[in-house]
Design a protein around this motif. Structure first.
Motif, PDB file in Angstrom:
ATOM      1  N   LEU A 271     -24.768  96.285  57.617  1.00  0.00           N
ATOM      2  CA  LEU A 271     -24.420  96.059  56.207  1.00  0.00           C
ATOM      3  C   LEU A 271     -23.185  95.171  56.112  1.00  0.00           C
ATOM      4  O   LEU A 271     -23.151  94.203  55.338  1.00  0.00           O
ATOM      5  N   VAL A 272     -22.177  95.477  56.938  1.00  0.00           N
ATOM      6  CA  VAL A 272     -20.932  94.692  56.908  1.00  0.00           C
ATOM      7  C   VAL A 272     -21.238  93.238  57.264  1.00  0.00           C
ATOM      8  O   VAL A 272     -20.768  92.301  56.600  1.00  0.00           O
ATOM      9  N   ALA A 273     -22.062  93.039  58.306  1.00  0.00           N
ATOM     10  CA  ALA A 273     -22.386  91.669  58.737  1.00  0.00           C
ATOM     11  C   ALA A 273     -23.044  90.897  57.592  1.00  0.00           C
ATOM     12  O   ALA A 273     -22.683  89.746  57.314  1.00  0.00           O
ATOM     13  N   LYS A 274     -24.005  91.528  56.925  1.00  0.00           N
ATOM     14  CA  LYS A 274     -24.733  90.838  55.853  1.00  0.00           C
ATOM     15  C   LYS A 274     -23.830  90.581  54.642  1.00  0.00           C
ATOM     16  O   LYS A 274     -23.909  89.530  54.005  1.00  0.00           O
ATOM     17  N   MET A 275     -22.961  91.560  54.326  1.00  0.00           N
ATOM     18  CA  MET A 275     -22.077  91.355  53.174  1.00  0.00           C
ATOM     19  C   MET A 275     -21.081  90.230  53.465  1.00  0.00           C
ATOM     20  O   MET A 275     -20.775  89.422  52.588  1.00  0.00           O
ATOM     21  N   ARG A 276     -20.623  90.169  54.721  1.00  0.00           N
ATOM     22  CA  ARG A 276     -19.694  89.068  55.071  1.00  0.00           C
ATOM     23  C   ARG A 276     -20.413  87.729  54.975  1.00  0.00           C
ATOM     24  O   ARG A 276     -19.840  86.749  54.493  1.00  0.00           O
ATOM     25  N   GLU A 277     -21.677  87.687  55.420  1.00  0.00           N
ATOM     26  CA  GLU A 277     -22.457  86.431  55.296  1.00  0.00           C
ATOM     27  C   GLU A 277     -22.540  85.995  53.832  1.00  0.00           C
ATOM     28  O   GLU A 277     -22.633  84.818  53.528  1.00  0.00           O
ATOM     29  N   MET A 278     -22.525  86.973  52.935  1.00  0.00           N
ATOM     30  CA  MET A 278     -22.632  86.655  51.506  1.00  0.00           C
ATOM     31  C   MET A 278     -21.306  86.179  50.922  1.00  0.00           C
ATOM     32  O   MET A 278     -21.242  85.789  49.751  1.00  0.00           O
ATOM     33  N   GLY A 279     -20.240  86.316  51.724  1.00  0.00           N
ATOM     34  CA  GLY A 279     -18.926  85.882  51.235  1.00  0.00           C
ATOM     35  C   GLY A 279     -18.036  87.036  50.802  1.00  0.00           C
ATOM     36  O   GLY A 279     -16.925  86.816  50.293  1.00  0.00           O
ATOM     37  N   VAL A 280     -18.472  88.264  51.009  1.00  0.00           N
ATOM     38  CA  VAL A 280     -17.651  89.424  50.631  1.00  0.00           C
ATOM     39  C   VAL A 280     -16.573  89.612  51.691  1.00  0.00           C
ATOM     40  O   VAL A 280     -16.841  89.479  52.892  1.00  0.00           O
ATOM     41  N   VAL A 300     -28.759  85.889  51.198  1.00  0.00           N
ATOM     42  CA  VAL A 300     -29.054  86.172  52.618  1.00  0.00           C
ATOM     43  C   VAL A 300     -30.444  86.811  52.704  1.00  0.00           C
ATOM     44  O   VAL A 300     -30.951  87.346  51.721  1.00  0.00           O
ATOM     45  N   ASP A 301     -31.014  86.780  53.904  1.00  0.00           N
ATOM     46  CA  ASP A 301     -32.280  87.484  54.142  1.00  0.00           C
ATOM     47  C   ASP A 301     -31.968  88.758  54.910  1.00  0.00           C
ATOM     48  O   ASP A 301     -31.098  88.755  55.789  1.00  0.00           O
ATOM     49  N   ILE A 302     -32.675  89.834  54.580  1.00  0.00           N
ATOM     50  CA  ILE A 302     -32.521  91.061  55.377  1.00  0.00           C
ATOM     51  C   ILE A 302     -33.894  91.622  55.727  1.00  0.00           C
ATOM     52  O   ILE A 302     -34.876  91.401  55.020  1.00  0.00           O
ATOM     53  N   LYS A 303     -33.907  92.350  56.844  1.00  0.00           N
ATOM     54  CA  LYS A 303     -35.137  93.011  57.284  1.00  0.00           C
ATOM     55  C   LYS A 303     -34.736  94.430  57.637  1.00  0.00           C
ATOM     56  O   LYS A 303     -33.843  94.631  58.480  1.00  0.00           O
TER      57      LYS A 303
END
Ligand SMILES: CC(=O)N[C@H]1[C@@H](OP(=O)(O)OP(=O)(O)OC[C@H]2O[C@@H](n3ccc(=O)[nH]c3=O)[C@H](O)[C@@H]2O)O[C@H](CO)[C@@H](O)[C@@H]1O
Ligand SMILES: C=C(OP(=O)(O)O)C(=O)O
Length: 447
Positions: A271-280, A300-303
């Motif tokens: 979750l942290v990795a994806k939120m950081r990718e989003m700019g959070v 971002v894309d998630i699976k």
């Protein structure tokens, strides 16, 4: 709320506030339920379990243990269980239907009593949810399993036997159920392709504190050397990573600045990795994480995958966040076959989401619009409330019985962060009148 946990309560959200402040997460629902089931394994002593959240599911599990003749109490976050007496080996449908995790008493009962008669859990709003992997494990350990009249009857002649078991899919529940059964089996059990979720590790820690010999929890292979007897133990439940994640998403969504106490980075990596990718912006601190939402969120894309993949229990809340990202995001749900029931409700709020099989295509950012929406399951409930935080006007979320299974005072915690959220409680008398009125309407319709 009636005895079934049904409630006509509603949550009203007025959007437009940035969340600010600090919020503390509870003990994890998905850790505490198997831990309470495991307390049935103790032939000696009592167990004291700390950091137990006050959730509908915890009360259901408490009722299941009481039904089994265990002496249990729950007060101020502490659950006490004494399973020394003679245990009943049945779990009727009235419990299993309310909460699938009731099925987790099967492993402990088979191990300790050599018999279990448990109602077959049905499907639920997120998919069919079979239990074949649980049963495959019990059978490999020598249990005879019969299914009939909506019940599973499992028996073992003398004692379960250690075995090598390979799960076809790393099922969380099957890993837990078989692991618990194997603690009192004769010989060693090797469980392969198992779930690696933090809740599995928490359960293994509790089992070991009870005298079991479980090694490898948190990896793909778990070895359990059977012991003769187990005893009660003291244990504290890990923080709820899904509750933590829900507040992290709510903070990011509103461009907020929130410290989520108990959000552990090692449990929340995907979750942290994806939120950081989003700019959070996410800062790890002692015992928690600070989340700062940016002005513009990237798509971002998630699976969803078994741990350490992206958790399916965060998919709905993350979809709410993606409606605010600038561009197109793709969500693939691989864990449950039918976990997009919230999409129709998001669409009613003006979200741009298209479903193609197991994939949802989310295009943003859109201005969400408040309306009345209904929670199809637990995480859908949280996701719709989170969506309401940025919606224009007022969002009303109904069917809160799902939310109450997994979140303690969600609306109050959001209020403490500055959100305009309130819960409209319908008094029990009115709930009863309303249910009687519904029955009357139904009768008229049927006549
Ligand atoms: C109380 C609890 O901890 N619930 C969690 C647990 O549910 P639960 O333990 O039910 O989830 P599983 O990991 O078992 O299920 C995952 C997938 O495996 C399938 N399957 C499972 C067992 C089986 O015997 N055969 C089979 O085919 C299921 O249908 C599903 O498609 O893990 C899920 C997946 O992370 C979470 O969403 C739930 O919040
Ligand atoms: C699906 C969930 O729980 P359960 O397995 O108890 O239905 C959940 O916690 O999101």
């Amino acid at each position: 709320m009636d005895a079934e946990g049904n409630t006509l309560d509603k949550i009203l959200v007025k959007g437009g506030k940035r969340l600010k402040g600090s919020v503390k997460v509870e003990g994890a629902k998905n850790a505490v339920l198997p831990v309470i089931a495991a307390s049935l394994l103790a032939e000696e002593g009592t167990s004291k379990i700390y950091d137990v959240p006050s959730l509908a599911d915890v009360f259901t599990m408490k009722n299941v243990l009481t039904h089994m003749n265990a002496d249990v109490s729950y007060e101020d976050g502490v659950f006490t269980a004494d399973s020394r007496g003679s245990l009943r080996t049945e779990a009727p449908f009235e419990y299993v239907r309310k909460m699938r995790a009731s099925f987790l008493v099967m492993g402990p009962l088979l191990a300790r009593k050599g018999r279990a008669h448990i109602a077959l859990p049905g499907g639920c709003a997120i998919g069919s949810r079979p239990i074949d992997q649980h049963l495959k494990g019990f059978e490999a350990m020598g249990a005879q399993v019969e299914i009939g009249n909506g019940y599973i009857e499992a028996r073992v002649k003398e004692r379960l036997q250690g075995a090598r078991i390979y799960l076809d899919f790393p099922s969380v529940g099957a890993t837990e159920n078989i692991m618990m059964a194997a603690t009192l089996a004769e010989g060693t059990t090797v469980l392969e392709n198992v779930a690696e979720e933090p809740e599995i590790v928490d359960l293994a820690n509790y089992l070991n504190a009870m005298g079991a010999k479980v090694r490898g929890a948190g990896t793909g292979t778990i070895r359990i050397e059977g012991v003769e007897k187990m005893h009660g133990a003291v244990h504290s439940i890990i923080p709820d990573r899904i509750e933590a994640g829900s507040f992290m998403v709510a903070a990011a969504m509103t461009g907020g600045d929130v410290f989520v106490e108990g959000a552990l980075h090692e449990h929340l990596r995907p979750l942290v990795a994806k939120m950081r990718e989003m700019g959070v912006v996410i800062e790890e601190q002692d015992n928690g994480m600070k989340v700062i939402g940016p002005d513009i969120l990237r798509p971002v894309d998630i699976k969803t995958m078994p741990h350490p993949g992206f958790p399916t229990d965060m998919q709905a809340q993350f979809m709410a966040l993606l409606t605010q990202a600038k561009g197109t995001s793709i969500i693939t749900e691989t864990v449950f076959e039918n976990r997009f029931m919230h999409v129709e409700e998001f669409r009613r709020m003006n979200a741009d989401v298209k479903i193609e099989g197991r994939t949802a295509i989310v295009t943003g950012p859109v201005r969400l619009q408040g309306t009345e929406v209904s929670a199809s399951d637990l995480r859908a409930g949280a996701a719709l409330i989170i969506a309401g935080l940025v919606a224009e006007g007022e969002t009303t979320v109904t069917e809160l019985r799902h939310l109450d299974r997994g979140y303690v005072d969600f609306h109050k915690k959001l209020q403490s962060l500055g959100a305009r959220v309130e819960r409209i409680s319908v008094p029990d008398t009115e709930q009863n009148e309303q249910s009687s009125a519904d029955v009357a309407v139904l009768r008229t319709a049927n006549n």
